[in-house]
Design an enzyme around this catalytic site. Structure first.
Site: not given
Length: 507
Positions: A79, A163, A165, A221-223, A225-227
């Site tokens: 790029c 791109h 990648e 949060s139950g999502g 990432d946090s879980t």
């Protein structure tokens, strides 16, 4: 150690180059400086950038690239890097943008394009276009007439405007593999499971090194990432040392809090529940700027968490920060801030508890894989990504409780329809937002109401995304249900923009 040096000039996708090289078994380092590590590398990749190659303040970058070329090192410009190589070869550029899915037409020979077809689909994200390559050979031209791939004669120096990648460039990994082979590296492809398993083992050791005892608070949060982040830290330091907390900010989707608590318990995480919805919504009422909302939510979240940390005498906070969070929040030298993320730009400066961020080197697809390895319930792993500030960043214009409640009802209809039609699990994400206004006619009377905007997308890692349009009968059913069942909604639209140019969330 032999490696490829990746010079990060601020592209949103630079870290993906490192990720792709990792999956073919090639060592690489990422740096924002043209330092000794670059000049000691076996080969160099220069990334994209928010900078323009037509500006006058990029002389130092040009000088460093010239120096690399003069040393005879293999060089790939992506790029912005491609544009610089073209200009340094005596080429010309104009302001002409290309974003998202683009066809390129190959011509001539170019070792890094080996294995590609005469016509390929790639992913573009640039505002300037090379129209004259100077002394460089032209190896591909885009459907809009921009020179898309070049090679310097008698040198191992290449440039691509697109791109390679990102996952939406169909044979991007092949291009990077070709460059690595030309540069003298042996290819040893590894699976995502192997890569993530290695990361997990290393991160467990890292957590144990950082942790010096005491309680650790985690906002869940139950999502995904946090879980996953919470579960990882529990594995590393013991379940009894982690205090999970679910703060209800009143910005979740319908029934989401109850479902999240139930699913978290399945994963062995039993959170303390705090209902703070009235406090959050009162502070947000009337706020128009999404960035200001993020800061308000971050500040109030920090206040609520800080009270728990003080009460429990905790010393650490777990966050599910991912690498895209860091990138979009402008945390690398040349990058620009696209938006603050709740766990990066939304944390106030006074909140100085030590953070544990076990996912900060991973993308969402890798976090899902890690969740599979850890045995996280499928109800959590199959859930679409959802922003930390919740529906607050899906209300366009002035935030009001009325718009929030209408949005929550419309979002539920969209989710139910996607699941009933077997579409939900085909998507990366379904983003439903509300904006104003559209004049409608209901019961022969004029009604000035709101617009519900629906953005359905497919993606692998959230860094690039393509839109998804369901069958006409599904579009019709969703639209009719929303306008019939949700008061004050007078229009429904489906967003058909890729990322780039549009981000996934509206603001």
């Amino acid at each position: 150690m032999e490696y490829i040096a990746i010079v990060d000039l601020g592209s949103q996708y630079t870290h993906l180059i490192h990720k792709r090289l990792t999956y073919i078994g090639v060592e690489s380092i990422l740096t924002s400086e043209f330092d000794e590590r670059v000049y000691n590398a076996k080969a160099v990749i220069v990334s994209g950038s928010p900078l323009s190659a037509l500006r006058d303040d990029i002389k130092e970058i040009e000088e460093n690239i010239n120096k690399i070329v003069s040393f005879g090192k293999p060089l790939l410009g992506i790029c912005f890097g491609h544009q610089l190589i073209s200009l340094m070869s005596g080429g010309k550029m104009v302001n002409k943008a290309e974003y998202g899915r683009t066809k390129i037409y190959l011509k001539g020979t170019n070792e890094i394009l080996k294995g590609l077809d005469d016509i390929e689909e790639v992913w573009m994200s640039h505002g300037d276009c090379v129209i004259d390559p100077g002394e460089a050979e032209v190896n591909a031209i885009s459907e809009r007439g921009c020179i898309s791939a070049i090679r310097l004669p008698n040198k191992i120096v290449y440039g691509v405007q697109f791109h390679p990648e990102v996952s939406h460039t169909r044979k991007g990994s092949q291009i990077l593999m070709n460059f690595a082979k030309i540069s003298g590296f042996l290819i040893n492809e590894i699976s995502m499971k192997e890569r993530v398993s290695n990361y997990y083992a290393e991160e467990l050791n890292s957590i144990r090194t950082v942790y010096k005892g005491g309680k650790v608070v985690s906002a869940v949060s139950g999502g995904i990432d946090s879980t996953v982040a919470t579960y990882m830290v529990m594995k590393a330091i013991g379940y009894n040392n982690v205090i999970p907390v679910l703060i209800d900010h009143g910005l979740f989707r319908e029934n989401e809090v109850d479902e999240s608590i139930k699913n978290l318990k399945k994963a062995g995480i039993n959170p303390i529940y705090i209902n703070a919805s009235e406090d959050f919504i009162a502070r947000l009422e009337g706020i128009e700027s999404c960035e200001e909302r993020r800061k308000i939510i971050g500040e109030l979240f920090a206040e609520k968490l800080n009270k728990i940390i003080m009460d429990e005498k905790a010393s650490y906070l777990i966050q599910g920060t991912t690498y895209p969070d860091l990138i979009e929040s402008g945390k690398t030298k040349h990058s620009q801030k696209i938006k603050s993320h709740h766990n990066v730009g939304g944390i106030p400066k006074w909140f100085n508890v030590q953070l544990i961020e076990p996912l900060k080197g991973l993308y969402k697809d890798e976090i899902r894989e890690l969740g599979n390895i850890l045995g996280i319930p499928k109800e959590i792993l199959s859930r679409h990504p959802f922003p930390g500030p919740g529906l607050a960043v899906r209300v366009i214009g002035k935030f009001t409780s009325e718009k929030l409640n209408l949005l929550r009802k419309a979002d539920k209809i969209v989710s139910d329809e996607l699941k009933s039609k077997g579409i939900y699990n085909e998507l990366w994400q379904s983003v439903v937002s509300i904006s104003e206004s559209w004049v409608g006619v209901k019961g022969d009377e004029r009604e000035e109401g709101y617009i519900i905007n629906i953005r359905l997308i497919t993606s692998n890692d959230g860094m690039t995304a393509d839109y998804y349009l369901p069958r006409n009968d599904v579009v019709d059913e969703i639209s009719r249900r929303i306008t019939n069942e949700v008061k004050k909604i007078t229009a429904v639209s489906f967003i058909t923009s890729t990322k780039p140019p549009a981000t996934i969330e509206p603001c």
